[in-house]
Design a protein around this motif. Structure first.
Motif, PDB file in Angstrom:
ATOM      1  N   GLN A 151       0.735  -1.161  -0.038  1.00 26.31           N
ATOM      2  CA  GLN A 151      -0.041  -0.119  -0.176  1.00 26.31           C
ATOM      3  C   GLN A 151       0.839   1.302   0.156  1.00 26.31           C
ATOM      4  N   LYS A 152       1.840   0.942   0.790  1.00 24.52           N
ATOM      5  CA  LYS A 152       2.911   2.318   0.905  1.00 24.52           C
ATOM      6  C   LYS A 152       3.701   2.727  -0.700  1.00 24.52           C
ATOM      7  N   VAL A 153       3.818   1.318  -1.003  1.00 20.61           N
ATOM      8  CA  VAL A 153       4.500   1.260  -2.605  1.00 20.61           C
ATOM      9  C   VAL A 153       3.600   2.041  -3.569  1.00 20.61           C
ATOM     10  N   ASN A 154       2.281   1.646  -3.441  1.00 21.76           N
ATOM     11  CA  ASN A 154       1.578   2.348  -4.420  1.00 21.76           C
ATOM     12  C   ASN A 154       1.157   3.632  -4.183  1.00 21.76           C
ATOM     13  N   LEU A 188       3.584   5.889  -3.036  1.00 21.88           N
ATOM     14  CA  LEU A 188       4.779   6.419  -3.242  1.00 21.88           C
ATOM     15  C   LEU A 188       4.848   6.485  -4.844  1.00 21.88           C
ATOM     16  N   ALA A 189       4.387   5.596  -5.677  1.00 25.36           N
ATOM     17  CA  ALA A 189       4.079   5.266  -7.099  1.00 25.36           C
ATOM     18  C   ALA A 189       3.635   6.751  -7.618  1.00 25.36           C
ATOM     19  N   ALA A 190       2.565   7.101  -6.889  1.00 23.65           N
ATOM     20  CA  ALA A 190       1.704   8.149  -7.597  1.00 23.65           C
ATOM     21  C   ALA A 190       2.644   9.414  -7.443  1.00 23.65           C
ATOM     22  N   SER A 191       3.482   9.750  -6.776  1.00 18.48           N
ATOM     23  CA  SER A 191       4.387  10.650  -6.864  1.00 18.48           C
ATOM     24  C   SER A 191       5.790  10.582  -7.155  1.00 18.48           C
ATOM     25  N   ARG A 192       6.303   9.570  -7.359  1.00 19.12           N
ATOM     26  CA  ARG A 192       7.896   9.224  -7.645  1.00 19.12           C
ATOM     27  C   ARG A 192       8.487   9.778  -8.604  1.00 19.12           C
ATOM     28  N   SER A 193       7.639  10.536  -9.727  1.00 18.45           N
ATOM     29  CA  SER A 193       8.556  11.403 -10.715  1.00 18.45           C
ATOM     30  C   SER A 193       8.506  12.850 -10.134  1.00 18.45           C
ATOM     31  N   LYS A 194       8.096  13.198  -8.921  1.00 19.54           N
ATOM     32  CA  LYS A 194       8.253  14.658  -8.658  1.00 19.54           C
ATOM     33  C   LYS A 194       9.660  14.855  -8.355  1.00 19.54           C
ATOM     34  N   VAL A 239      13.214 -18.085 -10.935  1.00 19.44           N
ATOM     35  CA  VAL A 239      12.814 -16.915 -11.492  1.00 19.44           C
ATOM     36  C   VAL A 239      12.712 -15.612 -10.798  1.00 19.44           C
ATOM     37  N   ILE A 240      12.064 -16.000  -9.546  1.00 15.21           N
ATOM     38  CA  ILE A 240      11.867 -14.700  -8.706  1.00 15.21           C
ATOM     39  C   ILE A 240      13.109 -14.202  -8.295  1.00 15.21           C
ATOM     40  N   ARG A 241      13.901 -14.966  -7.999  1.00 19.88           N
ATOM     41  CA  ARG A 241      15.331 -14.587  -7.254  1.00 19.88           C
ATOM     42  C   ARG A 241      16.155 -13.704  -8.548  1.00 19.88           C
ATOM     43  N   GLN A 242      16.068 -14.236  -9.720  1.00 18.50           N
ATOM     44  CA  GLN A 242      16.585 -13.515 -10.903  1.00 18.50           C
ATOM     45  C   GLN A 242      16.104 -12.103 -11.186  1.00 18.50           C
ATOM     46  N   VAL A 243      14.603 -12.174 -10.973  1.00 17.77           N
ATOM     47  CA  VAL A 243      13.950 -10.933 -11.346  1.00 17.77           C
ATOM     48  C   VAL A 243      14.301  -9.810 -10.241  1.00 17.77           C
ATOM     49  N   SER A 244      14.388 -10.295  -9.136  1.00 17.50           N
ATOM     50  CA  SER A 244      14.615  -9.419  -7.993  1.00 17.50           C
ATOM     51  C   SER A 244      16.189  -8.754  -8.162  1.00 17.50           C
ATOM     52  N   GLU A 245      17.129  -9.740  -8.580  1.00 18.36           N
ATOM     53  CA  GLU A 245      18.371  -9.394  -8.739  1.00 18.36           C
ATOM     54  C   GLU A 245      18.401  -8.196  -9.859  1.00 18.36           C
ATOM     55  N   VAL A 246      17.544  -8.558 -11.036  1.00 21.83           N
ATOM     56  CA  VAL A 246      17.816  -7.529 -11.979  1.00 21.83           C
ATOM     57  C   VAL A 246      17.261  -6.471 -11.801  1.00 21.83           C
ATOM     58  N   ASN A 247      15.949  -6.235 -11.191  1.00 22.99           N
ATOM     59  CA  ASN A 247      15.372  -4.971 -10.694  1.00 22.99           C
ATOM     60  C   ASN A 247      16.109  -4.155  -9.919  1.00 22.99           C
ATOM     61  N   THR A 248      16.852  -4.869  -8.773  1.00 21.95           N
ATOM     62  CA  THR A 248      17.616  -3.941  -7.808  1.00 21.95           C
ATOM     63  C   THR A 248      18.852  -3.268  -8.819  1.00 21.95           C
ATOM     64  N   TYR A 249      19.509  -4.164  -9.590  1.00 27.48           N
ATOM     65  CA  TYR A 249      20.579  -3.411 -10.523  1.00 27.48           C
ATOM     66  C   TYR A 249      19.807  -2.177 -11.478  1.00 27.48           C
ATOM     67  N   GLN A 250      18.665  -2.573 -11.994  1.00 24.71           N
ATOM     68  CA  GLN A 250      18.024  -1.557 -12.962  1.00 24.71           C
ATOM     69  C   GLN A 250      17.674  -0.506 -12.079  1.00 24.71           C
ATOM     70  N   HIS A 251      17.069  -0.498 -10.998  1.00 25.03           N
ATOM     71  CA  HIS A 251      16.852   0.577 -10.166  1.00 25.03           C
ATOM     72  C   HIS A 251      17.947   1.778 -10.064  1.00 25.03           C
ATOM     73  N   ALA A 298      11.962  11.364  -4.361  1.00 24.94           N
ATOM     74  CA  ALA A 298      10.640  10.539  -4.329  1.00 24.94           C
ATOM     75  C   ALA A 298      10.601   9.257  -5.034  1.00 24.94           C
ATOM     76  N   MET A 299      11.579   9.261  -5.931  1.00 20.68           N
ATOM     77  CA  MET A 299      11.946   8.024  -6.916  1.00 20.68           C
ATOM     78  C   MET A 299      12.582   7.069  -6.193  1.00 20.68           C
ATOM     79  N   GLN A 300      13.574   7.632  -5.261  1.00 15.16           N
ATOM     80  CA  GLN A 300      14.460   6.736  -4.300  1.00 15.16           C
ATOM     81  C   GLN A 300      13.764   6.047  -3.276  1.00 15.16           C
ATOM     82  N   ARG A 301      12.665   6.954  -2.602  1.00 13.17           N
ATOM     83  CA  ARG A 301      11.996   6.254  -1.578  1.00 13.17           C
ATOM     84  C   ARG A 301      10.946   5.177  -2.379  1.00 13.17           C
ATOM     85  N   TYR A 302      10.492   5.262  -3.524  1.00 11.60           N
ATOM     86  CA  TYR A 302       9.647   4.376  -4.222  1.00 11.60           C
ATOM     87  C   TYR A 302      10.488   3.015  -4.299  1.00 11.60           C
ATOM     88  N   PHE A 303      11.600   3.356  -4.791  1.00 12.96           N
ATOM     89  CA  PHE A 303      12.410   1.952  -5.148  1.00 12.96           C
ATOM     90  C   PHE A 303      12.760   1.386  -3.821  1.00 12.96           C
TER      91      PHE A 303
END
Length: 240
Positions: free
Chosen positions: A30-33, A35-41, A94-106, A45-50
């Motif tokens: 719920q917190k993620v959602n 933060l998502a609404a204002s992440r581009s400000k 798959v879940i582990r690899q997705v998390s690894e990729v997402n963290t790096y991409q962030h 804000a983007m760091q808090r969202y990630f």
């Protein structure tokens, strides 16, 4: 449920894991959602969202690992043979690899986002034809570019070998290093005398804009292609 032959650890670990999952899905996401609404400000804000997104994912991973460990101890204590389900193992990987990729991409995206935020202010100054606003934005972009390059230097190659996605942002930042110290300075000077520009001055100013748009488009396309290639290379398809 009662304990099995007096042993309650496996049951209690499973219960705690489900409570953690319930908390993550009902509170953390719920917190993620929100933060998502204002992440581009802003960059913050983007760091808090990630950060919130990665924290939620980490909690789920820890909960799952704790149950697996308790299950293994339960099996060992009561002389049971554990067999691993192939599909479950594949899904966990798959879940582990997705998390690894997402963290790096962030991390890479935040460096890119820093440049985009600063560049937006430069564009505002240009659209307003305001030399002071444009120059202030140029100086900010120059500083933010230095920070971006420092951030990228601290990010290693993905899995020790792949630098394409990171280097696409680095090339973008280097482009701004050159332009902030040269062409954008000249554009500031021309904006300061915008009411008395010669035809040659106007042609030069328009030439800067044309050259910038062309090179900027090329680098952004390279960045987007690198991001797509990065995901395609490292995010596995579960049903593949």
């Amino acid at each position: 449920m009662p304990g099995f032959k007096g042993n309650t650890e496996f049951r209690d670990r499973a219960k705690a894991a489900f409570q953690q999952m319930l908390s993550v899905y009902s509170i953390d996401y719920q917190k993620v959602n929100t933060l998502a609404a204002s992440r581009s400000k802003s960059l913050e804000a983007m760091q808090r969202y990630f950060d919130a997104l990665e924290a939620a994912e980490n909690k789920l991973e820890i909960a799952g690992d704790s149950v697996q460990a308790a299950q293994q101890r339960f099996a060992t204590r009561f002389n049971l043979t554990m067999t691993e389900d192939r599909e479950a193992r594949k899904m966990n990987e798959v879940i582990r690899q997705v998390s690894e990729v997402n963290t790096y991409q962030h991390k890479i995206f935040l460096a890119y986002f820093r440049l985009e935020r600063a560049n937006a202010k430069l564009t505002d100054g240009l659209n307003a034809q305001d030399a002071k606003v444009f120059e202030a934005a140029r100086l900010e972009l120059e500083a933010e570019t230095d920070k971006t390059l420092a951030e990228l230097d601290a990010i290693p190659a993905f899995r020790g070998k792949d630098t394409q996605y990171r280097d696409a942002v680095r090339d973008y930042a280097k482009f701004y290093v050159i332009w902030s110290g040269n062409q954008f300075k000249k554009m500031t000077e021309l904006l300061e005398q915008k009411d008395r520009l010669t035809k040659a001055d106007a042609n030069a100013f328009n030439g800067y804009i044309t050259a910038y748009n062309k090179q900027n488009h090329k680098l952004l396309e390279a960045y987007n292609n690198a991001g797509n290639a990065f995901q395609a290379a490292y995010i596995p398809v579960f049903n593949d």
